[in-house]
Every structure is written in C-alpha cells, then in structure tokens.
Design a protein around this motif. Structure first.
Motif, short mmCIF file in Angstrom:
data_model
loop_
_atom_site.label_atom_id
_atom_site.label_comp_id
_atom_site.label_asym_id
_atom_site.label_seq_id
_atom_site.Cartn_x
_atom_site.Cartn_y
_atom_site.Cartn_z
N CYS A 44 109.44 26.18 -43.66
CA CYS A 44 110.87 25.97 -44.05
C CYS A 44 111.74 25.83 -42.91
N PRO A 45 112.94 25.11 -43.25
CA PRO A 45 113.99 25.29 -42.35
C PRO A 45 114.51 26.62 -41.84
N PRO A 46 115.53 26.72 -40.79
CA PRO A 46 115.81 28.13 -40.44
C PRO A 46 116.72 28.59 -41.84
N GLU A 47 116.64 30.03 -41.76
CA GLU A 47 117.15 30.80 -42.98
C GLU A 47 116.62 30.67 -44.10
N TRP A 48 115.71 29.79 -44.22
CA TRP A 48 115.13 29.57 -45.59
C TRP A 48 113.61 30.47 -45.68
N GLN A 49 113.27 30.84 -46.66
CA GLN A 49 112.10 31.66 -46.97
C GLN A 49 111.01 31.17 -47.52
N LEU A 50 109.79 31.06 -46.92
CA LEU A 50 108.54 30.45 -47.46
C LEU A 50 107.96 31.19 -48.83
N TRP A 51 107.58 30.78 -49.80
CA TRP A 51 106.83 31.36 -50.87
C TRP A 51 106.11 30.35 -51.34
N GLY A 52 104.66 30.12 -51.29
CA GLY A 52 103.87 29.26 -51.94
C GLY A 52 104.23 27.94 -50.96
N ASN A 53 104.46 26.84 -51.72
CA ASN A 53 104.72 25.47 -50.82
C ASN A 53 106.20 25.24 -51.40
N VAL A 54 107.08 26.29 -51.59
CA VAL A 54 108.55 25.97 -51.56
C VAL A 54 109.41 27.06 -50.67
N CYS A 55 110.56 26.72 -50.50
CA CYS A 55 111.43 27.55 -49.67
C CYS A 55 112.77 27.84 -50.35
N TYR A 56 113.07 29.42 -50.03
CA TYR A 56 114.07 29.89 -50.99
C TYR A 56 115.23 30.58 -49.97
N ARG A 57 116.39 30.60 -50.39
CA ARG A 57 117.55 31.17 -49.81
C ARG A 57 118.67 31.65 -50.64
N LEU A 58 119.34 32.49 -50.35
CA LEU A 58 120.68 32.71 -50.92
C LEU A 58 121.86 31.76 -50.39
N MET A 75 123.22 22.48 -49.26
CA MET A 75 122.10 22.93 -48.35
C MET A 75 121.05 22.35 -48.46
N GLY A 76 120.67 21.20 -49.16
CA GLY A 76 119.50 20.49 -49.44
C GLY A 76 118.53 20.94 -50.29
N GLY A 77 118.97 21.79 -51.41
CA GLY A 77 118.15 22.11 -52.28
C GLY A 77 118.69 22.22 -53.81
N LYS A 78 118.21 23.00 -54.80
CA LYS A 78 118.91 23.12 -56.23
C LYS A 78 118.73 24.51 -56.25
N MET A 79 119.50 25.23 -57.45
CA MET A 79 119.63 26.25 -58.03
C MET A 79 118.15 26.71 -58.31
N ALA A 80 117.69 27.82 -58.30
CA ALA A 80 116.50 28.10 -58.65
C ALA A 80 116.42 28.84 -59.78
N ALA A 81 115.15 28.57 -60.66
CA ALA A 81 114.97 29.44 -61.89
C ALA A 81 113.48 29.73 -61.77
N PRO A 82 112.99 31.06 -61.68
CA PRO A 82 111.65 31.59 -61.88
C PRO A 82 110.99 31.08 -62.76
N CYS A 83 109.58 30.97 -62.55
CA CYS A 83 108.57 30.64 -63.57
C CYS A 83 107.53 31.45 -63.92
N SER A 84 107.61 32.46 -63.24
CA SER A 84 106.51 33.78 -63.33
C SER A 84 107.27 34.96 -62.76
N MET A 168 120.68 31.85 -55.99
CA MET A 168 119.32 31.73 -55.47
C MET A 168 119.15 29.90 -55.34
N CYS A 169 118.71 29.66 -54.27
CA CYS A 169 118.34 28.17 -54.08
C CYS A 169 116.86 27.98 -53.70
N VAL A 170 116.58 26.87 -54.06
CA VAL A 170 115.24 26.43 -53.63
C VAL A 170 115.09 25.09 -53.38
N ARG A 171 113.99 24.68 -52.36
CA ARG A 171 113.73 23.33 -51.89
C ARG A 171 112.26 23.22 -51.60
N ARG A 172 111.91 22.13 -51.37
CA ARG A 172 110.34 21.84 -51.09
C ARG A 172 110.18 22.31 -49.52
#
Length: 184
Positions: A44-58, A75-84, A168-172
């Motif tokens: 992931c880019p700096p300040e993003w956190q890896l989970w699986g094969n996606v990156c998250y940050r606030l 910031m290069g992502g989209k707002m996240a919605a959890p699926c699990s 909460m933002c998410v990106r690949r």
C-alpha cells in the motif's frame, strides 16, 4: 501461415513448462521433488494499511458524508463499506488506532428510500449491515448515512449526513504474482 507457426511454438513452450512444473521434479535438480505455488505480494502507499489485497485509511480530517466520498476519491480511493465481520473489525481497529472515541463514515445510506439501505460495491447482494442495538432509529426522521462508532459498540449507527466525521477509505493494493518452487 505465420500465425499458425507462432501459435504452435507458444503451445509447445506452455506444454513444456506444464510438463516440468507438473512432473513433481524441480527443473534445476531432477532428483529432488518439488511443487509450484502461486505467491501474491501486495503493498500500500504510505499511510494506508493493508488488509487482504486492498488498502484502507481514514481521511485526515472530518467531512460530511457527501464530502467524505469526494475526500476518499481525492486520496485515490473510495469510501469503504465492509462486506464481512472480519473486514468491519479491521476497520474498527484502524479507526480506534487513530482515535479511541471514533465515528467513521462508511459508504452506506438510505437517502433514496427510507429504510432501504444501499452500500457502495454491494449492489448485487443484500448490504452487509451490523447495527448496534436499537439502530437504525432514523431519529428526527432524517438520519440517512451510516457510521461505525465506538459509542455504538463498534457497530453501525445511522446518523445525520451533514455531521462531520472521519471517513473510511479503500483502494486496491499494488499486487505482484509469481511462482515459487517448494521442495519436498
């Protein structure tokens, strides 16, 4: 004619690779048994956190729900919605590490039809929603946006879209794929 000769060469190369990898013997040492395994490495880019094969940050600052969607895109992502549950728990821990008493917008709302919740990226399925007890309550008839919150037992709460929360933002993630040889 040239196409068919190139096609036959490619098929022959692929067949040779499959024969060597599928034979159970390492190509460098024919007397040693081995197996191939696909390896995926993601970052992931700096300040993003890896989970699986996606990156998250606030988002670094609070926004209204609509502005939060734009902030995530900026910031290069989209707002996240959890699926699990696992994904939601990851988001909760990420938010708690930034702010122990947190509210964080997620990409779910019932703006179009009251009581019909929609979550970005979950259009094909029933939205994944884990409400805190007595939620959603649509207090004062206009709580149309969803946040996860420490005040609501790390569960979801419907709230006024005009309020300012982190989002909460998410990106690949950037992932590479490769084969590795494992010896028996």
């Amino acid at each position: 004619m040239a196409f068919w000769s190139k096609f036959i060469v490619v098929v022959a190369i692929i067949s040779s690779i499959k024969a060597v990898l599928g034979s159970g013997f390492c190509p460098s040492r024919l007397s040693v048994k081995c197996h191939s395994r696909l390896i995926v490495e993601c970052s992931c880019p700096p300040e993003w956190q890896l989970w699986g094969n996606v990156c998250y940050r606030l988002t670094p600052s609070p926004h209204t729900w609509d502005d939060a969607k734009s902030a995530c895109q900026d910031m290069g992502g989209k707002m996240a919605a959890p699926c699990s549950f696992e994904e939601m728990n990851f988001m909760v821990e990420l938010a708690r590490n930034v702010e122990s008493n947190f509210y964080a917008w997620i990409a779910c709302n019932d703006k179009e039809v009251e009581g019909t919740w929609e979550c970005d990226g979950q259009e094909e399925n029933e939205p994944f929603l884990v409400w805190n007890r007595d939620q959603p309550d649509n207090y004062a008839n206009n709580q149309d946006c969803v946040a996860i919150s420490s005040d609501h037992n790390n569960r979801m709460d419907d709230d006024y879209c005009r309020l300012y929360y982190l989002a909460m933002c998410v990106r690949r993630a950037a992932c590479t794929h490769g084969l590795t040889q494992l010896r028996d």
